[in-house]
Design a protein around this motif. Structure first.
Motif, short mmCIF file in Angstrom:
data_model
loop_
_atom_site.label_atom_id
_atom_site.label_comp_id
_atom_site.label_asym_id
_atom_site.label_seq_id
_atom_site.Cartn_x
_atom_site.Cartn_y
_atom_site.Cartn_z
N THR B 292 0.84 -1.20 0.00
CA THR B 292 0.00 0.00 0.00
C THR B 292 0.87 1.25 0.00
OG1 THR B 292 -1.73 -1.18 1.18
CG2 THR B 292 -1.82 1.22 1.27
N ALA B 293 1.87 1.27 0.88
CA ALA B 293 2.73 2.45 0.96
C ALA B 293 3.52 2.65 -0.32
CB ALA B 293 3.66 2.32 2.16
N ALA B 294 3.81 1.54 -1.03
CA ALA B 294 4.58 1.65 -2.27
C ALA B 294 3.69 1.96 -3.47
CB ALA B 294 5.34 0.34 -2.51
N GLY B 295 2.38 2.10 -3.22
CA GLY B 295 1.46 2.39 -4.31
C GLY B 295 1.09 1.17 -5.13
N LEU B 296 1.30 -0.01 -4.57
CA LEU B 296 1.00 -1.24 -5.31
C LEU B 296 -0.23 -1.96 -4.75
CD1 LEU B 296 4.67 -2.59 -5.61
CD2 LEU B 296 3.31 -1.50 -7.41
N ALA B 297 -0.99 -1.28 -3.89
CA ALA B 297 -2.16 -1.94 -3.31
C ALA B 297 -3.16 -2.25 -4.40
CB ALA B 297 -2.80 -1.03 -2.26
N GLY B 298 -3.85 -3.33 -4.25
CA GLY B 298 -4.88 -3.68 -5.21
C GLY B 298 -4.32 -4.35 -6.44
N ALA B 299 -3.00 -4.40 -6.59
CA ALA B 299 -2.43 -5.07 -7.76
C ALA B 299 -2.63 -6.57 -7.66
CB ALA B 299 -0.95 -4.74 -7.87
N ASP B 300 -3.00 -7.03 -6.46
CA ASP B 300 -3.32 -8.44 -6.23
C ASP B 300 -2.18 -9.35 -6.67
OD1 ASP B 300 -4.95 -10.34 -5.16
OD2 ASP B 300 -6.06 -10.70 -7.03
N THR B 312 12.69 -5.14 -7.13
CA THR B 312 13.06 -4.55 -8.43
C THR B 312 12.89 -3.04 -8.41
OG1 THR B 312 12.31 -6.58 -9.49
CG2 THR B 312 12.58 -4.66 -10.91
N LEU B 313 11.74 -2.59 -7.88
CA LEU B 313 11.49 -1.15 -7.83
C LEU B 313 12.48 -0.44 -6.91
CD1 LEU B 313 7.57 -1.22 -7.70
CD2 LEU B 313 8.98 -0.17 -9.50
N ALA B 314 12.80 -1.07 -5.78
CA ALA B 314 13.74 -0.44 -4.85
C ALA B 314 15.12 -0.36 -5.47
CB ALA B 314 13.77 -1.21 -3.53
N THR B 315 15.51 -1.42 -6.19
CA THR B 315 16.82 -1.41 -6.86
C THR B 315 16.88 -0.27 -7.88
OG1 THR B 315 16.95 -3.80 -6.58
CG2 THR B 315 18.43 -2.82 -8.21
N ALA B 316 15.74 -0.03 -8.54
CA ALA B 316 15.69 1.04 -9.53
C ALA B 316 15.57 2.42 -8.89
CB ALA B 316 14.52 0.80 -10.50
N GLY B 317 15.49 2.45 -7.57
CA GLY B 317 15.45 3.74 -6.88
C GLY B 317 14.06 4.35 -6.80
N ASP B 318 13.02 3.58 -7.02
CA ASP B 318 11.66 4.11 -6.94
C ASP B 318 11.41 4.69 -5.55
OD1 ASP B 318 8.77 4.24 -7.98
OD2 ASP B 318 8.56 3.08 -6.11
N LEU B 319 11.07 5.97 -5.53
CA LEU B 319 11.01 6.67 -4.24
C LEU B 319 9.94 6.11 -3.33
CD1 LEU B 319 11.62 10.44 -5.06
CD2 LEU B 319 13.13 8.80 -3.90
N ALA B 320 8.74 5.84 -3.89
CA ALA B 320 7.65 5.35 -3.04
C ALA B 320 8.02 3.99 -2.44
CB ALA B 320 6.36 5.23 -3.87
N THR B 321 8.63 3.14 -3.25
CA THR B 321 9.01 1.82 -2.74
C THR B 321 10.11 1.93 -1.69
OG1 THR B 321 8.41 0.85 -4.86
CG2 THR B 321 9.81 -0.48 -3.42
N CYS B 322 11.11 2.73 -1.99
CA CYS B 322 12.20 2.89 -1.01
C CYS B 322 11.65 3.46 0.30
CB CYS B 322 13.29 3.81 -1.56
SG CYS B 322 14.23 3.05 -2.90
N GLY B 323 10.74 4.42 0.19
CA GLY B 323 10.14 4.99 1.40
C GLY B 323 9.32 3.96 2.16
N ALA B 324 8.56 3.15 1.40
CA ALA B 324 7.73 2.13 2.05
C ALA B 324 8.60 1.13 2.80
CB ALA B 324 6.88 1.42 0.99
N LEU B 325 9.71 0.71 2.18
CA LEU B 325 10.58 -0.26 2.83
C LEU B 325 11.31 0.37 4.01
CD1 LEU B 325 11.97 -2.10 -0.33
CD2 LEU B 325 10.40 -3.00 1.40
N HIS B 326 11.64 1.65 3.88
CA HIS B 326 12.28 2.34 5.01
C HIS B 326 11.33 2.40 6.20
CE1 HIS B 326 13.63 5.73 7.48
NE2 HIS B 326 14.84 5.32 7.15
N ASP B 327 10.08 2.75 5.93
CA ASP B 327 9.11 2.85 7.02
C ASP B 327 8.84 1.48 7.65
OD1 ASP B 327 9.03 5.50 6.50
OD2 ASP B 327 7.05 5.49 5.55
N ALA B 328 8.74 0.45 6.80
CA ALA B 328 8.53 -0.90 7.33
C ALA B 328 9.73 -1.33 8.19
CB ALA B 328 8.32 -1.89 6.19
N GLY B 329 10.93 -1.03 7.69
CA GLY B 329 12.14 -1.36 8.45
C GLY B 329 12.20 -0.63 9.77
#
Lengths: 417, 417
Positions: B292-300, B312-329
């Motif tokens: 959800t935080a990475a903007g992938l909610a509902g993608a099922d 993959t997204l985090a490796t590519a530097g996707d900001l929303a994904t990196c932020g989501a993983l940072h917050d989860a961590g």
């Protein structure tokens, strides 16, 4: 009565040297006397241990001569023959010295073989502005008083424990006691300059320095009738510590520093804590937080006066105090829920100042547990005050010294002749 | 190689019946073969165990005939005489079947004596709308495929484990799996209607149902070279579970329900959780929260597609994904800080989906640990991905079946001979 570990019977270990056979028999018989619900006779002990009556009599003579055992008053005559005399742990033999340095008090106590507290002095003082050396000098004074009290009662101190509210290494070095402001304090070295207080006994450490919550938890494990073998014991003072007892043994962790429940984060962005973190449990349920919320901040009350005052006000229905205790109990309940979800413990013991405040802390703790612990629908968690009451670290520690004599009496007997 | 518990040598236990002496020698020799860093010869085993060469040869013959041990390819001739042949665990003997039902996948695998995964199938499906009986029917289909694969490789399945993301009783009853919506599901009864998959072996349970995080932690304990004997293993899936290994053994708690780290409160007033509490770790660091935080909610996305996508997204530097993983961590770091303050563990293993996401989760976890754990100034906490990688509950469980054969080979040999 202490509930001692049973000594392996000689038949199970095969051939045993004569010296160690005697040691085993001493420990076996003394352990049975300590654990018996009523004073056993020599005949009872023979039947119970499988030893011959002659062996039991010889062992009991040694224990009586060594001031470990006494004969109880004879039972009234009920039939023919001389009534059998029951045997009890001696009240004039070896004893443990329990010491504690906490943030706002010092304590010293003497516990005899039967676990009875024979002397207990608490000296209230804010020790934060005092250097470790000065605090330990004051403690040595209290300890000397305890030694004099023991001497007057015919007791011989054979080992001491010292509880501190912090992280202690195996060598007695206090790495950190954040609420006291202690860093790397070499307690044994600082106490070495004071006169010795205990008589050396083979196999009994002269001084054991340990976390106060650990000593209190060990005391609770052995106090009263046999209880649960696994529980969380929380010591609520200015700081909050915990002793984790798993299957009858203290769980110390990888480096001996388990139980720092006071620094479980309750609100990750909450107010800063002395530990360097934010929103730690101590900031919501430590003594200072409760006093502040109750409107008693700055009153500079010593710990048990503060606890008593809170209990008095809460009993009288003082709204601020009741609210403060409710909020503290809720924060405690959040932390305890984390612990129970993690460790699946079924018993939580409220010790230290929390023992006195348990009537007000317990309901909100139970509310949080029922909300937050997955297993509460099937598996109740018992929350109760400590059997030993507040200030149990000194009593728990001193009791562990007495138990070590019961587990291995030969060392004491070798010393005393 | 597996690292097995050493079998008590016969001399230490005194007189032993002939039958159990053979059993002990079988276990002793097989255990040494399993633990040896390079394939030992019969002479090596005699020197290592203190058994005579004749006894070792007879025992090894039994183990080879029983498909527990094979001779490795001969070493090149280096001198006179016939080169000694090294002995290895057989790759065509008994094996364990590991099964898992999780929220969004089913898994089945086969692990041989040497701990090698010989077959592993993951079937992705959202199992929340599926009844327990239907989910277990699908699982039985996967298990039948694993059985066929084992048959093709000459392996004999001798026991199965089933990991579920919930609270399991000793009888295999799943009391609660909140993310699956399971309540009081009698798994052994539901599976009893399907064809048997394993051959009965004395001393090896037909089916063990356990919490998936426990099985994964046990797998981690025995995977790879000998590691720490105490650690926290976190399985991050839709739910978050933990296995607590203390001194080389799984700590199960008073009723077997330890490790519910996903329901440690992070923010006591946070969003409601399926468990009935609020602000649980799962709401901040569970797979759905991260998506959800990475903007992938509902993608099922099925679980490992989701994890791979996030990586993959985090490796590519996707900001929303990196932020989501940072917050989860960060949330994970708060919970892990609570655990480390409480248990003084020095190693945290990131398993399940977290194994793949460890490069992004580890830094914020370490930041929180350094802020919140009292002991980090002196005692580092190691945070690392699981050696077994994601989906390790099935592999860990199957490996435990194989280890049980190595620990007590006589039962298997009695069955097969």
């Amino acid at each position: 009565m202490w509930h001692c570990q049973e000594v392996t019977s000689t038949s199970a270990v095969g051939a045993v040297r004569q010296g160690s056979l005697r040691e085993l028999n001493l420990a076996l018989v003394l352990g049975r006397i300590a654990a018996a619900p009523t004073p056993p006779s020599r005949a009872d002990l023979a039947a119970d241990t499988g030893l011959t009556r002659a062996t039991v009599s010889a062992v009991v003579d040694d224990l009586i001569n060594g001031r470990l055992v006494s004969e109880a008053a004879p039972a009234p005559r009920t039939g023919a023959g001389r009534p059998a005399r029951g045997l009890v742990l001696a009240d004039h033999g070896p004893a443990g010295l329990g010491l504690e340095v906490n943030v706002d008090y010092l304590a010293a106590c003497v516990v005899d073989l039967a676990g009875t507290v024979r002397h207990h002095v608490v000296h209230r003082a804010d020790l934060r502005p005092v250097s470790p050396a000065d605090a330990l000098t004051r403690l040595a004074g209290l300890a000397a008083g305890a030694r004099a009290a023991a001497d007057r009662e015919g007791l011989t101190l054979v080992g001491a424990t010292l509880g501190v509210p912090g992280l202690v290494g195996a060598d007695g070095l206090v790495r950190l006691a954040p609420n006291l402001g202690w860093h790397d304090v070499d307690v044994p070295a600082l106490l070495a300059g004071h006169p010795p207080l205990v008589e050396p006994v083979p196999g009994v450490p002269h001084l054991v320095v340990d976390n106060e919550a650990n000593l209190a938890a060990l005391g609770e494990l052995h106090a009263g009738p046999p209880g649960p073998r696994s529980f969380l014991h929380i010591s609520g003072e200015v700081g909050i510590g915990a002793g984790i007892v798993l299957d009858g043994a203290l769980f110390r962790g990888a480096r001996g520093w388990s139980g720092e429940i006071g620094h479980i984060p309750i609100r990750p962005d909450g107010p800063p804590c002395r530990c360097g973190g934010r929103g730690c449990l101590e900031r919501y349920a430590g003594q200072e937080a409760i006093l502040t919320a109750a409107g008693l901040a700055g009153a500079d009350l010593p710990a048990d006066t503060a606890t008593t005052r809170l209990a008095t006000l809460a009993t009288a229905g003082d709204l601020a105090t009741c609210g403060a205790l409710h909020d503290a109990g809720t924060a405690l309940g959040v932390a305890v829920s984390a612990v129970v979800n993690l460790l699946d413990l079924d018993t939580v013991v409220l010790g230290g100042g929390y023992a006195t405040l348990a009537p007000w802390l317990r309901p909100p703790i139970l509310t949080e547990l029922s909300r937050r612990v997955l297993t509460t629908p099937w598996a109740e968690v018992t929350v109760r005050p400590a059997v030993l009451g507040p200030r149990s670290a000194a009593v728990g520690g001193a009791g562990s010294v007495a138990r070590s004599i019961i587990a291995r009496p030969a060392g004491w007997l070798a010393r005393s002749g």
